[in-house]
Design an enzyme around this catalytic site. Structure first.
Site, PDB file in Angstrom:
ATOM      1  N   PHE A  31      34.384  38.289  46.747  1.00 12.37           N
ATOM      2  CA  PHE A  31      33.265  38.642  46.403  1.00 12.37           C
ATOM      3  C   PHE A  31      32.557  37.513  45.646  1.00 12.37           C
ATOM      4  CE2 PHE A  31      35.001  42.311  47.424  1.00 12.37           C
ATOM      5  CZ  PHE A  31      36.368  42.355  46.722  1.00 12.37           C
ATOM      6  N   ASP A  83      30.641  35.585  43.418  1.00 11.84           N
ATOM      7  CA  ASP A  83      30.046  35.674  42.253  1.00 11.84           C
ATOM      8  C   ASP A  83      29.855  34.108  41.715  1.00 11.84           C
ATOM      9  OD1 ASP A  83      32.885  35.861  39.646  1.00 11.84           O
ATOM     10  OD2 ASP A  83      32.823  35.037  41.931  1.00 11.84           O
ATOM     11  N   ASP A 140      41.045  37.242  45.714  1.00 12.57           N
ATOM     12  CA  ASP A 140      39.737  37.211  44.860  1.00 12.57           C
ATOM     13  C   ASP A 140      40.002  37.716  43.535  1.00 12.57           C
ATOM     14  OD1 ASP A 140      37.498  38.862  43.282  1.00 12.57           O
ATOM     15  OD2 ASP A 140      36.637  37.546  44.597  1.00 12.57           O
TER      16      ASP A 140
END
Ligand SMILES: Nc1nc2c(c(CN[C@H]3C=C[C@H](O)[C@@H]3O)cn2[C@@H]2O[C@H](COP(=O)(O)O)[C@@H](O)[C@H]2O)c(=O)[nH]1
Length: 365
Positions: free
Chosen positions: A250, A252, A338
């Site tokens: 993800f 970010d 992750d």
């Protein structure tokens, strides 16, 4: 509307293909093979030593402790609002936006979960779309209030968060009888179909950009939404997805920091210098003043090629780490790598301090 008709390659494939394309064309962000190999070895040893698994997810105090349909509605609202918690007060935690629950002061992402849980306890139905689709800005400001009156700083992007709630609440009622669990059921165990459904029906999840003359998809919040449901249910019942391993990392602003720390991601001198200057300026002068500066001295605008390169290479670095771990005979997917890296970054803030994060205001992560 049946989901099966969604055309084109699966969302996860498009994200991974986008990440590889970005990595191949990047000028300022790199995935050093030697760093990836070392990181893979260290990460898999650490994960195996603590037995890192989906079971960790419900151990987080603020996450739902029971895997049921209410948990799915909670995850949907949280991951719709799961963006942009960095602050210009990071250097002075006593002023930083915090939400205290059961005597614990939460910062960053966890302020979101703490505020939602606090509201639910106060009888504010924050997982009911009939309610949050019609909230006022004052209602939401109260939900996200900092409990210490000395803290003037509100949660970032409050007005955008209200727009997101209005959008997702309206769509959820119009198309899925007000329950995201209905959308999950429609996708019959396909994580890819669920990501596709989310980015098709809920525009605020459409984390899509242009890079190197083409469109690229990063879909951070749509993918973590599916991953959080998978982890909450430990891959069973509503959390069972036969293609969950196609979900990517993800993209970010926190995990890139951990990837740099492990040596699996690196920045050109000019980019590293920009990030450090930007972080210092924001800490010294505040976000508003820096946001008014020209891009070369200010924040990193959403969609800027450096931002896309950091995010795309982070996805690709985790994919390379995953491939290395698979080659060593262990089994792990990008989600668990992750989650591990994100938890590691939060548990080792002092190790992260030497690596700047990129400061972009975005509703995508
Ligand atoms: N790649 C990735 N990004 C993640 C998460 C999470 C929360 N997930 C945890 C919760 C339960 C699970 O067990 C996960 O451990 C938040 N974020 C992003 O981080 C940023 C916030 O950072 P800070 O300001 O330092 O709190 C912001 O962009 C937010 O969107 C993750 O897991 N992976």
């Amino acid at each position: 509307m049946p989901v099966a008709h969604i055309s084109g390659s699966a969302a996860g494939e498009r994200v991974l293909e986008s990440a590889q394309y970005i990595s191949q064309h990047s000028k300022d962000v790199f995935v050093p093979e030697e760093g990836v190999r070392r990181a893979a070895q260290e990460i898999v040893e650490r994960m195996q030593s603590v037995g890192y698994s989906t079971a960790e997810w419900r151990k987080h105090t603020l996450n739902p402790s029971v895997a049921d349909s209410a948990a799915i509605e909670w995850i949907f609202v949280v991951d719709a609002l799961n963006f942009s918690f960095w602050t210009d007060k990071s250097g002075s935690p006593h002023k930083q936006y915090t939400v205290t629950l059961d005597g614990h002061a939460y910062r960053g992402y966890w302020t979101l979960c703490a505020a939602i849980n606090r509201a639910e306890r106060e009888g504010v139905p924050m997982t009911d779309p009939a309610f949050y689709s019609r909230m006022s800005l004052d209602d939401l400001a109260h939900v996200f209030r900092a409990d210490d009156p000395a803290i003037q700083e509100p949660i970032p992007l409050l007005a955008r968060r209200l727009q997101v709630l209005h959008e997702i609440g309206r769509v959820l009622q119009d198309k899925y009888s007000g329950r995201f669990a209905n959308a999950v059921e429609l996708c019959r165990g396909s994580a890819q179909r669920l990501v596709e459904l989310v980015v098709r029906d809920f525009p605020c999840f459409r984390d899509e950009h242009r890079y190197g003359g083409r469109a690229v998809q990063l879909y951070k919040r749509a993918q973590i939404l599916v991953a959080d449901i998978w982890a909450c249910f430990e891959g069973k019942a509503s959390g069972w997805f036969y293609d969950i391993d196609q979900i990517t990392m993800f993209a970010d602003y926190r995990v890139p920091q951990a990837l740099c720390h492990f040596g699996a991601l690196s920045y050109s001198p000019r980019l590293a210098d920009f990030l450090r200057r930007s972080e210092r300026a924001v800490a010294l002068h505040g976000e508003a003043a820096v946001a008014a500066c020209p891009p070369e001295a200010g924040l990193l605008p959403s969609g800027h090629e450096w931002e896309v390169e950091i995010r795309g290479n982070s996805i690709w670095a985790v994919e390379r780490i995953r491939q290395h771990i698979l080659a060593s005979g262990a089994h792990v997917n990008a989600i668990l790598i992750d989650f591990y890296l994100w938890d590691y970054a939060k548990e080792h803030p002092e190790s992260m301090r030497s690596v700047p994060i990129h400061l972009t205001r975005s509703i995508f992560y």
